[in-house]
Write a protein that holds these residues in place. Structure first.
Motif, PDB file in Angstrom:
ATOM      1  N   ARG B 344      18.366  36.373  40.243  1.00  0.00           N
ATOM      2  CA  ARG B 344      20.338  37.047  40.292  1.00  0.00           C
ATOM      3  C   ARG B 344      21.235  36.562  41.208  1.00  0.00           C
ATOM      4  NH1 ARG B 344      22.670  42.206  43.257  1.00  0.00           N
ATOM      5  NH2 ARG B 344      25.216  41.157  42.867  1.00  0.00           N
ATOM      6  N   TYR B 345      20.846  35.219  42.312  1.00  0.00           N
ATOM      7  CA  TYR B 345      21.518  34.958  43.131  1.00  0.00           C
ATOM      8  C   TYR B 345      21.635  33.585  42.716  1.00  0.00           C
ATOM      9  CZ  TYR B 345      20.487  38.517  46.434  1.00  0.00           C
ATOM     10  OH  TYR B 345      20.268  39.812  46.608  1.00  0.00           O
ATOM     11  N   ALA B 346      20.411  33.279  41.862  1.00  0.00           N
ATOM     12  CA  ALA B 346      20.633  31.677  41.613  1.00  0.00           C
ATOM     13  C   ALA B 346      21.812  32.125  40.060  1.00  0.00           C
ATOM     14  CB  ALA B 346      19.475  31.672  40.791  1.00  0.00           C
ATOM     15  N   MET B 347      21.675  32.797  39.605  1.00  0.00           N
ATOM     16  CA  MET B 347      22.686  33.031  38.646  1.00  0.00           C
ATOM     17  C   MET B 347      24.135  32.775  38.931  1.00  0.00           C
ATOM     18  SD  MET B 347      21.965  33.691  35.111  1.00  0.00           S
ATOM     19  CE  MET B 347      21.908  35.437  34.619  1.00  0.00           C
ATOM     20  N   ARG B 348      24.064  33.491  40.214  1.00  0.00           N
ATOM     21  CA  ARG B 348      25.033  33.789  40.703  1.00  0.00           C
ATOM     22  C   ARG B 348      25.805  32.784  41.132  1.00  0.00           C
ATOM     23  NH1 ARG B 348      25.346  37.399  46.473  1.00  0.00           N
ATOM     24  NH2 ARG B 348      25.240  39.362  45.548  1.00  0.00           N
ATOM     25  N   TYR B 349      24.794  31.686  42.021  1.00  0.00           N
ATOM     26  CA  TYR B 349      25.435  30.364  42.465  1.00  0.00           C
ATOM     27  C   TYR B 349      25.393  29.623  41.266  1.00  0.00           C
ATOM     28  CZ  TYR B 349      23.692  31.933  46.698  1.00  0.00           C
ATOM     29  OH  TYR B 349      22.871  32.985  48.024  1.00  0.00           O
ATOM     30  N   LEU B 350      25.202  29.764  40.520  1.00  0.00           N
ATOM     31  CA  LEU B 350      24.925  28.369  38.884  1.00  0.00           C
ATOM     32  C   LEU B 350      26.349  29.336  38.810  1.00  0.00           C
ATOM     33  CD1 LEU B 350      21.945  29.250  36.964  1.00  0.00           C
ATOM     34  CD2 LEU B 350      23.194  26.849  37.957  1.00  0.00           C
ATOM     35  N   ILE B 351      26.845  30.260  38.656  1.00  0.00           N
ATOM     36  CA  ILE B 351      28.051  30.586  37.832  1.00  0.00           C
ATOM     37  C   ILE B 351      29.411  30.256  39.135  1.00  0.00           C
ATOM     38  CG2 ILE B 351      29.952  32.395  37.924  1.00  0.00           C
ATOM     39  CD1 ILE B 351      27.631  34.268  36.847  1.00  0.00           C
ATOM     40  N   ALA B 352      29.334  29.823  40.196  1.00  0.00           N
ATOM     41  CA  ALA B 352      30.239  29.232  41.264  1.00  0.00           C
ATOM     42  C   ALA B 352      30.222  28.198  41.273  1.00  0.00           C
ATOM     43  CB  ALA B 352      29.689  29.774  42.739  1.00  0.00           C
ATOM     44  N   LEU B 353      29.110  27.854  40.754  1.00  0.00           N
ATOM     45  CA  LEU B 353      28.925  26.268  41.452  1.00  0.00           C
ATOM     46  C   LEU B 353      29.929  25.729  39.734  1.00  0.00           C
ATOM     47  CD1 LEU B 353      27.411  23.708  42.615  1.00  0.00           C
ATOM     48  CD2 LEU B 353      25.890  24.294  41.065  1.00  0.00           C
ATOM     49  N   ALA B 354      29.919  26.239  38.576  1.00  0.00           N
ATOM     50  CA  ALA B 354      30.799  26.116  37.610  1.00  0.00           C
ATOM     51  C   ALA B 354      32.019  26.299  37.755  1.00  0.00           C
ATOM     52  CB  ALA B 354      30.165  26.749  36.413  1.00  0.00           C
ATOM     53  N   ALA B 355      31.777  27.610  38.381  1.00  0.00           N
ATOM     54  CA  ALA B 355      33.528  27.832  38.428  1.00  0.00           C
ATOM     55  C   ALA B 355      33.829  26.157  39.376  1.00  0.00           C
ATOM     56  CB  ALA B 355      33.860  28.658  39.198  1.00  0.00           C
ATOM     57  N   VAL B 356      33.579  25.892  40.439  1.00  0.00           N
ATOM     58  CA  VAL B 356      34.070  24.547  41.321  1.00  0.00           C
ATOM     59  C   VAL B 356      34.326  23.783  40.242  1.00  0.00           C
ATOM     60  CG1 VAL B 356      33.566  23.174  42.974  1.00  0.00           C
ATOM     61  CG2 VAL B 356      32.770  25.941  43.246  1.00  0.00           C
ATOM     62  N   THR B 357      32.924  23.838  39.782  1.00  0.00           N
ATOM     63  CA  THR B 357      33.567  22.067  38.653  1.00  0.00           C
ATOM     64  C   THR B 357      34.237  21.756  38.066  1.00  0.00           C
ATOM     65  OG1 THR B 357      30.570  22.143  38.810  1.00  0.00           O
ATOM     66  CG2 THR B 357      32.094  21.105  37.195  1.00  0.00           C
ATOM     67  N   ALA B 358      34.622  22.732  37.565  1.00  0.00           N
ATOM     68  CA  ALA B 358      35.525  23.153  36.265  1.00  0.00           C
ATOM     69  C   ALA B 358      37.239  23.644  36.866  1.00  0.00           C
ATOM     70  CB  ALA B 358      35.656  24.303  35.856  1.00  0.00           C
ATOM     71  N   ALA B 359      36.933  23.332  38.692  1.00  0.00           N
ATOM     72  CA  ALA B 359      37.902  23.721  38.527  1.00  0.00           C
ATOM     73  C   ALA B 359      38.510  21.951  39.138  1.00  0.00           C
ATOM     74  CB  ALA B 359      38.135  24.105  40.202  1.00  0.00           C
ATOM     75  N   PHE B 360      37.305  21.139  40.484  1.00  0.00           N
ATOM     76  CA  PHE B 360      37.036  19.645  39.988  1.00  0.00           C
ATOM     77  C   PHE B 360      38.300  18.556  38.596  1.00  0.00           C
ATOM     78  CE2 PHE B 360      35.084  18.483  44.433  1.00  0.00           C
ATOM     79  CZ  PHE B 360      36.137  19.590  44.615  1.00  0.00           C
ATOM     80  N   PHE B 361      37.323  19.594  37.636  1.00  0.00           N
ATOM     81  CA  PHE B 361      37.673  18.311  35.943  1.00  0.00           C
ATOM     82  C   PHE B 361      39.168  18.914  35.890  1.00  0.00           C
ATOM     83  CE2 PHE B 361      37.925  18.473  31.759  1.00  0.00           C
ATOM     84  CZ  PHE B 361      36.833  17.356  31.450  1.00  0.00           C
ATOM     85  N   GLY B 362      39.517  20.617  36.141  1.00  0.00           N
ATOM     86  CA  GLY B 362      40.889  20.308  35.910  1.00  0.00           C
ATOM     87  C   GLY B 362      41.288  19.083  36.690  1.00  0.00           C
ATOM     88  N   VAL B 363      41.351  18.793  37.404  1.00  0.00           N
ATOM     89  CA  VAL B 363      42.458  18.470  38.596  1.00  0.00           C
ATOM     90  C   VAL B 363      42.337  17.738  38.110  1.00  0.00           C
ATOM     91  CG1 VAL B 363      42.571  17.818  41.464  1.00  0.00           C
ATOM     92  CG2 VAL B 363      41.845  19.881  40.732  1.00  0.00           C
ATOM     93  N   GLU B 364      41.055  16.746  37.488  1.00  0.00           N
ATOM     94  CA  GLU B 364      41.113  14.720  37.369  1.00  0.00           C
ATOM     95  C   GLU B 364      41.736  14.779  35.838  1.00  0.00           C
ATOM     96  OE1 GLU B 364      40.150  12.086  37.915  1.00  0.00           O
ATOM     97  OE2 GLU B 364      40.272  11.281  36.360  1.00  0.00           O
ATOM     98  N   TYR B 365      41.617  16.386  35.170  1.00  0.00           N
ATOM     99  CA  TYR B 365      42.028  16.327  33.676  1.00  0.00           C
ATOM    100  C   TYR B 365      43.861  16.124  34.016  1.00  0.00           C
ATOM    101  CZ  TYR B 365      42.816  16.663  28.871  1.00  0.00           C
ATOM    102  OH  TYR B 365      43.370  16.438  27.593  1.00  0.00           O
ATOM    103  N   VAL B 366      43.795  16.794  35.198  1.00  0.00           N
ATOM    104  CA  VAL B 366      45.984  16.887  35.364  1.00  0.00           C
ATOM    105  C   VAL B 366      45.970  14.688  36.343  1.00  0.00           C
ATOM    106  CG1 VAL B 366      47.489  17.491  36.742  1.00  0.00           C
ATOM    107  CG2 VAL B 366      45.765  19.046  35.727  1.00  0.00           C
ATOM    108  N   LEU B 367      45.544  15.138  37.002  1.00  0.00           N
ATOM    109  CA  LEU B 367      45.969  13.480  37.884  1.00  0.00           C
ATOM    110  C   LEU B 367      45.386  12.618  37.215  1.00  0.00           C
ATOM    111  CD1 LEU B 367      45.305  15.279  41.890  1.00  0.00           C
ATOM    112  CD2 LEU B 367      47.344  14.819  40.249  1.00  0.00           C
ATOM    113  N   ALA B 368      43.856  12.841  37.275  1.00  0.00           N
ATOM    114  CA  ALA B 368      43.767  10.955  35.935  1.00  0.00           C
ATOM    115  C   ALA B 368      43.308  10.042  36.985  1.00  0.00           C
ATOM    116  CB  ALA B 368      44.591  10.525  35.013  1.00  0.00           C
ATOM    117  N   VAL B 369      42.765   9.960  38.012  1.00  0.00           N
ATOM    118  CA  VAL B 369      42.718   8.990  38.800  1.00  0.00           C
ATOM    119  C   VAL B 369      41.035   9.032  39.185  1.00  0.00           C
ATOM    120  CG1 VAL B 369      45.038  10.182  40.406  1.00  0.00           C
ATOM    121  CG2 VAL B 369      42.008  11.533  40.976  1.00  0.00           C
ATOM    122  N   GLY B 370      40.157   9.125  38.034  1.00  0.00           N
ATOM    123  CA  GLY B 370      38.677   8.601  38.340  1.00  0.00           C
ATOM    124  C   GLY B 370      38.218   8.988  39.690  1.00  0.00           C
ATOM    125  N   PHE B 371      38.676  10.321  39.882  1.00  0.00           N
ATOM    126  CA  PHE B 371      38.059  11.234  40.827  1.00  0.00           C
ATOM    127  C   PHE B 371      36.516  11.463  40.334  1.00  0.00           C
ATOM    128  CE2 PHE B 371      37.188  15.449  43.320  1.00  0.00           C
ATOM    129  CZ  PHE B 371      37.762  15.372  44.213  1.00  0.00           C
TER     130      PHE B 371
END
Lengths: 153, 578
Positions: B344-371
């Motif tokens: 259960r905890y692993a699942m929880r961390y995976l979801i959190a990680l996915a959310a953070v990654t998605a946010a990072f990806f979103g930022v990179e997608y908008v700014l397109a600075v090779g982050f």
């Protein structure tokens, strides 16, 4: 396990309906002022909120239960997060029976049990008849006195 | 003649109030009122006003001093105060939880002190005496403790008390407290302020290379850690300089503080919860800290004072020994949650990680600075370990007289609650716990920290265990209370042994049927006592259900039935000793 009075569903449903009206109104204002939303959307929002709210009230009623055990008060409630609380009589500080305006209109009352615990005020039993609330209050009071708790803290 | 405040409190209070008034005045003068005063006769008038103000202030404080009286009687602390509206207050001494003395640097120079009397249940301090001499403050603290024990007033003077030092924080340990504590308040504020300037900053960095940006982010993070570390050191040293914990009869006393000195008392019979806290660093080096909670502190002050009225850092053995001195709970053997919880905890961390990654990806997608947006994915490797560690540090234990729970990896808290301190038992299941058949059992006490939802809790235990635990805790609370009552009663009625014998005889008679309320109560107590003394700490939820079924079958609940139900309870209580 004792159930609440079925009429409490009406109380909860009316509250849900009010919330639905508010949500519908907000959607309407937003669609008028800012966004170009479909005309029927506010109505849709209202209807969905109403149906969900009424269904929620019904489920909530089904899941609510309380029991006066020989040494404690036991409550079961919650639709999503299911909570079961045990309040030993020795811990009861005082018992209120309360009737809000809406409750009075529907002929309902609630009993509120206070403990010295930090979450004490959580223990409130809604949807009782006025007589039922009074007699429950009285009974809990007697049981609490009989349980003769020491100083709470 | 009842005692009064220290005469020095007059100039101190006047100066303090005058200071803030002066500030307001200066502010008013420089913000335009100047023109008006110039019209009205210039600086001379201003001076006159100030003199008048000072006189009024001093006059008020003299009146306050003259009209403030307090007295410690055998039963209560009586305070009558107030210049214009009078207030007489009597606080029963047995309701007093803590007596706290505090002195800031200036007060120490003047040798005056502020005394706070804390009782349970109030959101504010019940009585605050604003400034007596330090000796008088200490006398009050001692006297309250003595009077609560029922001794004669005025008998005990300084030095007669038997004070044993339990713990003193050495300089090395103080340095360690600083090094091992992080204060996130400062960086939190910084972060909050910085969050408003994100668009500006991102504009500035628009043409900076992506990797460089990542590097900058890491640098900022390091800076935050460093700042919070330094802040932590400063706060810890200011709070815990010269910390000592001592025991005077049935009270604990602590002293601490660099600039502002605190002298507090913790009555042992008011202790609600004992918490042993550590973090990975402390665990690595064999240290832990100890917090003792009473119900004396209102909301909001819990984290500030209540939790600091304890040992900030000591070796684990020392902390456990101290904790056992306060609440003898022994050596807990924790029952961990079921192993499926780790998934259960692993699942929880995976979801959190996915959310953070998605946010990072979103930022990179908008700014397109090779982050390098995929950076959080590196943490994937850590997820199983983290889930395991979280599971590992979680658990509960039912001791002979205490329930002990443990939670947290980064900030691991082991909470010890005596059964007789339990207020309510709350079992809850969130929708996320449903599908794993898990539940959380919260043990609510009247402790100060529980007001911010920091109760002892057995988190993520199996659903059936939770049900048993819930009933078991309720059961043990009552048994434990009965034992305590008996002990108190035995102490009170030592000269009437015949009476007690009679009750025992009656308690043995199981089928006694409805008896008078008073006797019934006593029977049950004695029986409960026997049950506890011979009791084996094994779960016995079955009986509880049995009796509740009984109750369900009884439609008319009159008082006779209640007595019956009670004798059922007695029978069950005795059962649990088998």
């Amino acid at each position: 396990m004792n159930r609440l009075h079925p009429r409490v569903q009406v109380l909860w449903a009316v509250r849900a309906a009010l919330l639905a009206v508010v949500l519908g109104a907000i959607t309407w204002v937003v669609s008028r002022v800012a966004l170009d939303l479909p005309t029927l959307l506010p109505v849709g929002v209202f209807l969905v909120a109403l149906v969900v709210g009424v269904a929620y009230a019904a489920v909530k009623y089904r899941l609510w239960g309380y029991e006066v055990r020989e040494d404690s008060l036991y409550l079961e409630r919650g639709v999503f997060t299911r909570v079961r609380t045990v309040v030993p009589f020795v811990r009861i500080q005082h018992v209120d029976s309360a009737r809000g305006p809406a409750e009075r209109f529907l002929g309902l009352a609630s009993t509120v049990v206070y403990t010295a615990g930090s979450r004490g005020a959580d223990v409130s039993i809604p949807g009782l008849t006025p007589d039922g609330a009074d007699s429950l209050q009285d009974r809990l009071k007697r049981l609490a006195i009989r349980a003769e708790g020491e100083d709470a803290v | 003649m009842s005692p009064r405040l220290s005469p020095l409190s007059v100039p101190y209070r006047a100066a303090r109030k005058g200071g803030s008034l002066l500030f307001t005045l200066v502010f008013a003068l420089f913000s335009g009122a100047m023109a008006v005063t110039n019209d009205l006769g210039g600086p001379l008038l201003v001076l006159g006003l100030v003199v008048l103000l000072v006189l009024a202030l001093v006059g008020y404080e003299v009146a306050y001093y003259r009209r403030y009286e307090y007295e410690l009687t055998a039963e209560s602390l009586d305070i009558s105060s107030g210049v214009f509206s009078r207030r007489n207050r009597e606080i029963p001494l047995r309701r007093v939880q803590n007596v706290d003395i505090s002195r800031n640097a200036l007060q120490r120079a003047l040798s005056i002190a502020a005394v706070n009397f804390e009782t349970a249940g109030g959101s504010t301090t019940e009585a605050a005496i604003r400034f007596v001499s330090f000796e008088e403050a200490k006398r009050l603290q001692r006297e309250v403790a003595r009077l609560k024990r029922g001794e004669e007033p005025g008998a005990g003077e300084a030095g007669e008390e038997d004070v044993e030092e339990l713990f003193a924080l050495s300089a090395d340990e103080l340095a360690l407290v600083g090094l091992l504590s992080f204060d996130l308040r400062g960086p939190g504020i910084l972060l909050f302020l910085a969050s408003g300037s994100v668009p500006v900053v991102s504009g500035l960095f628009a043409d900076v290379e992506g990797p460089l940006l990542a590097l900058g982010g890491v640098a900022v993070l390091l800076l935050i850690v460093l700042v919070s570390w330094l802040a932590g050191i400063a706060v810890a040293v200011a709070n815990y300089y010269g910390f000592t914990l001592s025991r005077a009869d049935d009270e604990l006393r602590y002293e601490r503080g660099l600039l502002r000195r605190y002298d507090g008392s913790i009555p042992l019979d008011k202790v609600q919860t004992v918490t042993v806290e550590d973090n990975p660093l402390k665990r690595r080096f064999g240290y832990a800290s100890l917090a003792i909670e009473t119900a004396g502190y209102g909301p909001g002050t819990g984290g500030d004072r209540g939790s600091e009225s304890a040992v900030p850092l000591a070796s684990v053995e020392r902390v456990l020994q101290l904790a056992n001195d306060v609440e003898p709970f022994g050596d807990p053997a924790f029952e961990r949650p079921p192993k499926r919880v780790r998934r259960r905890y692993a699942m929880r961390y995976l979801i959190a990680l996915a959310a953070v990654t998605a946010a990072f990806f979103g930022v990179e997608y908008v700014l397109a600075v090779g982050f390098p947006w995929w950076i959080p994915l590196v943490l994937l490797a850590v997820v199983p370990v983290a889930a395991h560690l979280k599971w590992l540090h979680r658990g509960y234990w039912l001791g002979a007289d205490h329930v002990v729970t443990r939670n947290g990896f980064w900030r691991r808290q082991t909470k010890v609650v005596p059964y007789y301190r339990i207020q309510t038992v709350i079992e809850s299941r969130t929708p996320f716990q449903w599908r794993w058949d898990l539940a959380t059992v919260v043990v609510d006490t009247a402790g100060s920290n529980s007001l911010v939802g920091n109760d002892a809790a057995a988190v993520d235990v199996d659903e059936s265990t939770a049900a048993t635990l819930r009933d078991e805790l309720d059961e043990r609370l009552r048994a434990s209370l009965a034992t305590r009552r008996d002990r108190q009663r035995a102490e009170a009625t030592e000269r009437r042994p015949a009476d007690a014998d009679e009750s025992v005889g009656r308690a043995a008679d199981e089928g006694a049927g409805p008896v008078a309320d008073d006797d019934d109560g006593r029977n049950r107590d004695l029986d409960g006592d026997e049950a506890v003394e011979g009791s084996d700490p094994d779960a016995d939820g079955e009986g509880e259900h049995g009796t509740s079924d009984d109750r369900r079958n009884k439609p008319g609940d009159d008082s006779e039935n209640e007595v019956d139900g009670d004798t059922d309870g007695v029978g069950f209580g005795a059962d649990s000793s088998n």
